[in-house]
Design a protein around this motif. Structure first.
Motif, PDB file in Angstrom:
ATOM      1  N   GLY A 150      -6.920  -0.088  11.779  1.00 30.69           N
ATOM      2  CA  GLY A 150      -6.230   0.521  10.656  1.00 30.69           C
ATOM      3  C   GLY A 150      -6.894   1.799  10.208  1.00 30.69           C
ATOM      4  O   GLY A 150      -8.081   2.019  10.439  1.00 30.69           O
ATOM      5  N   GLY A 151      -6.106   2.619   9.554  1.00 29.17           N
ATOM      6  CA  GLY A 151      -6.627   3.866   9.022  1.00 29.17           C
ATOM      7  C   GLY A 151      -5.844   4.306   7.803  1.00 29.17           C
ATOM      8  O   GLY A 151      -4.652   4.028   7.684  1.00 29.17           O
ATOM      9  N   VAL A 152      -6.516   4.980   6.907  1.00 29.43           N
ATOM     10  CA  VAL A 152      -5.915   5.457   5.660  1.00 29.43           C
ATOM     11  C   VAL A 152      -5.349   6.856   5.872  1.00 29.43           C
ATOM     12  O   VAL A 152      -6.024   7.739   6.400  1.00 29.43           O
ATOM     13  N   VAL A 153      -4.109   7.019   5.427  1.00 28.16           N
ATOM     14  CA  VAL A 153      -3.442   8.320   5.459  1.00 28.16           C
ATOM     15  C   VAL A 153      -3.360   8.788   4.013  1.00 28.16           C
ATOM     16  O   VAL A 153      -2.586   8.263   3.217  1.00 28.16           O
ATOM     17  N   LEU A 154      -4.212   9.727   3.656  1.00 29.99           N
ATOM     18  CA  LEU A 154      -4.222  10.246   2.286  1.00 29.99           C
ATOM     19  C   LEU A 154      -3.002  11.121   2.036  1.00 29.99           C
ATOM     20  O   LEU A 154      -2.381  11.633   2.982  1.00 29.99           O
ATOM     21  N   ALA A 155      -2.663  11.292   0.771  1.00 29.74           N
ATOM     22  CA  ALA A 155      -1.542  12.160   0.395  1.00 29.74           C
ATOM     23  C   ALA A 155      -1.737  13.521   1.061  1.00 29.74           C
ATOM     24  O   ALA A 155      -2.837  14.075   1.049  1.00 29.74           O
ATOM     25  N   GLY A 156      -0.689  14.018   1.677  1.00 27.64           N
ATOM     26  CA  GLY A 156      -0.755  15.316   2.345  1.00 27.64           C
ATOM     27  C   GLY A 156      -1.150  15.232   3.811  1.00 27.64           C
ATOM     28  O   GLY A 156      -1.026  16.211   4.535  1.00 27.64           O
ATOM     29  N   TRP A 211       0.844  -1.200   0.000  1.00 25.13           N
ATOM     30  CA  TRP A 211       0.000   0.000   0.000  1.00 25.13           C
ATOM     31  C   TRP A 211       0.878   1.248   0.000  1.00 25.13           C
ATOM     32  O   TRP A 211       0.656   2.179  -0.778  1.00 25.13           O
ATOM     33  N   ALA A 212       1.864   1.289   0.885  1.00 27.73           N
ATOM     34  CA  ALA A 212       2.733   2.470   0.981  1.00 27.73           C
ATOM     35  C   ALA A 212       3.426   2.759  -0.346  1.00 27.73           C
ATOM     36  O   ALA A 212       3.677   3.918  -0.683  1.00 27.73           O
ATOM     37  N   ASP A 213       3.717   1.685  -1.090  1.00 26.04           N
ATOM     38  CA  ASP A 213       4.340   1.850  -2.399  1.00 26.04           C
ATOM     39  C   ASP A 213       3.312   2.069  -3.508  1.00 26.04           C
ATOM     40  O   ASP A 213       3.694   2.239  -4.672  1.00 26.04           O
ATOM     41  N   ASN A 214       2.022   2.054  -3.163  1.00 27.11           N
ATOM     42  CA  ASN A 214       0.928   2.153  -4.136  1.00 27.11           C
ATOM     43  C   ASN A 214       1.125   1.136  -5.253  1.00 27.11           C
ATOM     44  O   ASN A 214       0.937   1.424  -6.435  1.00 27.11           O
ATOM     45  N   ASP A 215       1.473  -0.085  -4.861  1.00 28.18           N
ATOM     46  CA  ASP A 215       1.776  -1.174  -5.784  1.00 28.18           C
ATOM     47  C   ASP A 215       0.767  -2.304  -5.563  1.00 28.18           C
ATOM     48  O   ASP A 215       0.870  -3.054  -4.585  1.00 28.18           O
ATOM     49  N   LEU A 235      -7.751   2.141  -7.304  1.00 27.93           N
ATOM     50  CA  LEU A 235      -7.722   3.105  -6.197  1.00 27.93           C
ATOM     51  C   LEU A 235      -6.364   3.806  -6.099  1.00 27.93           C
ATOM     52  O   LEU A 235      -6.302   5.016  -5.876  1.00 27.93           O
ATOM     53  N   PHE A 236      -5.270   3.052  -6.283  1.00 29.24           N
ATOM     54  CA  PHE A 236      -3.941   3.665  -6.230  1.00 29.24           C
ATOM     55  C   PHE A 236      -3.727   4.653  -7.378  1.00 29.24           C
ATOM     56  O   PHE A 236      -2.959   5.600  -7.261  1.00 29.24           O
ATOM     57  N   ALA A 237      -4.417   4.444  -8.480  1.00 31.27           N
ATOM     58  CA  ALA A 237      -4.328   5.371  -9.612  1.00 31.27           C
ATOM     59  C   ALA A 237      -5.275   6.556  -9.433  1.00 31.27           C
ATOM     60  O   ALA A 237      -5.131   7.562 -10.126  1.00 31.27           O
ATOM     61  N   GLY A 238      -6.231   6.441  -8.528  1.00 30.48           N
ATOM     62  CA  GLY A 238      -7.243   7.475  -8.330  1.00 30.48           C
ATOM     63  C   GLY A 238      -7.224   8.045  -6.923  1.00 30.48           C
ATOM     64  O   GLY A 238      -6.236   8.635  -6.498  1.00 30.48           O
ATOM     65  N   GLN A 239      -8.314   7.805  -6.189  1.00 32.57           N
ATOM     66  CA  GLN A 239      -8.503   8.472  -4.900  1.00 32.57           C
ATOM     67  C   GLN A 239      -7.479   8.100  -3.829  1.00 32.57           C
ATOM     68  O   GLN A 239      -7.291   8.858  -2.877  1.00 32.57           O
ATOM     69  N   LEU A 240      -6.789   6.965  -3.964  1.00 35.44           N
ATOM     70  CA  LEU A 240      -5.777   6.600  -2.975  1.00 35.44           C
ATOM     71  C   LEU A 240      -4.349   6.828  -3.463  1.00 35.44           C
ATOM     72  O   LEU A 240      -3.392   6.390  -2.833  1.00 35.44           O
ATOM     73  N   LYS A 241      -4.197   7.552  -4.572  1.00 43.82           N
ATOM     74  CA  LYS A 241      -2.863   7.831  -5.092  1.00 43.82           C
ATOM     75  C   LYS A 241      -2.049   8.578  -4.029  1.00 43.82           C
ATOM     76  O   LYS A 241      -2.507   9.579  -3.471  1.00 43.82           O
ATOM     77  N   GLY A 242      -0.869   8.063  -3.748  1.00 45.99           N
ATOM     78  CA  GLY A 242       0.005   8.700  -2.761  1.00 45.99           C
ATOM     79  C   GLY A 242      -0.371   8.415  -1.322  1.00 45.99           C
ATOM     80  O   GLY A 242       0.234   8.966  -0.405  1.00 45.99           O
ATOM     81  N   SER A 243      -1.338   7.535  -1.104  1.00 49.96           N
ATOM     82  CA  SER A 243      -1.765   7.234   0.261  1.00 49.96           C
ATOM     83  C   SER A 243      -0.945   6.097   0.857  1.00 49.96           C
ATOM     84  O   SER A 243      -0.189   5.415   0.166  1.00 49.96           O
TER      85      SER A 243
END
Length: 139
Positions: A97-103, A28-32, A66-74
């Motif tokens: 668990g929790g999602v940390v969005l870009a920024g 997830w951290a690698d958006n892979d 999701l990694f290409a869209g709303q979760l990109k950089g998360s």
């Protein structure tokens, strides 16, 4: 009636289960998406609020989108809270668990979820067979 107590620290199972889950979050951290599902079995399922993903391929495709869209950089943060072994080749893990969005630096308090993982030891390797999460707090 007797009960079996498994010394998981002795045989490395607890560390191996934790490593399987950590590899999911590393993906997830690698958006892979491929790395994300590498620890999932082929018939693994994921049940999330509003969706059910019936296989590793479905989980991979969903995460790739999701990694290409709303979760990109998360990335995601998680805390394993308990591991319960059901014999020598099955484990149930509960985590938060929790999602940390870009920024963001951490997940918003209301966004944390309770997670349940079912893992099986297949050919000497621990793999995720099922994942479920639900909001920790009611809306």
């Amino acid at each position: 009636m007797t009960s079996k107590n498994h010394d998981t620290s002795r045989d490395g199972n607890e560390d191996a289960v934790r490593a399987a889950i950590a590899s999911v979050y590393k993906g997830w951290a690698d958006n892979d998406a491929d790395a994300f599902v590498a620890a999932y079995g082929p018939d693994a399922t994921a049940t999330l609020p509003g969706s059910h993903l019936p296989s590793r391929n479905a989980i991979r495709a969903t995460m790739a989108a999701l990694f290409a869209g709303q979760l990109k950089g998360s990335r995601a943060q998680y805390e394993v809270q308990a591991i319960r072994f059901l014999g020598d080749d099955a484990a149930i893990v509960t985590s938060k668990g929790g999602v940390v969005l870009a920024g963001q630096t951490e997940p918003p308090a209301k966004e944390w979820a309770r997670e349940t993982w079912v893992l099986a030891k297949v050919n000497g390797r621990w793999q995720v067979e099922a994942f479920h999460n639900c909001p920790e707090h009611a809306a």
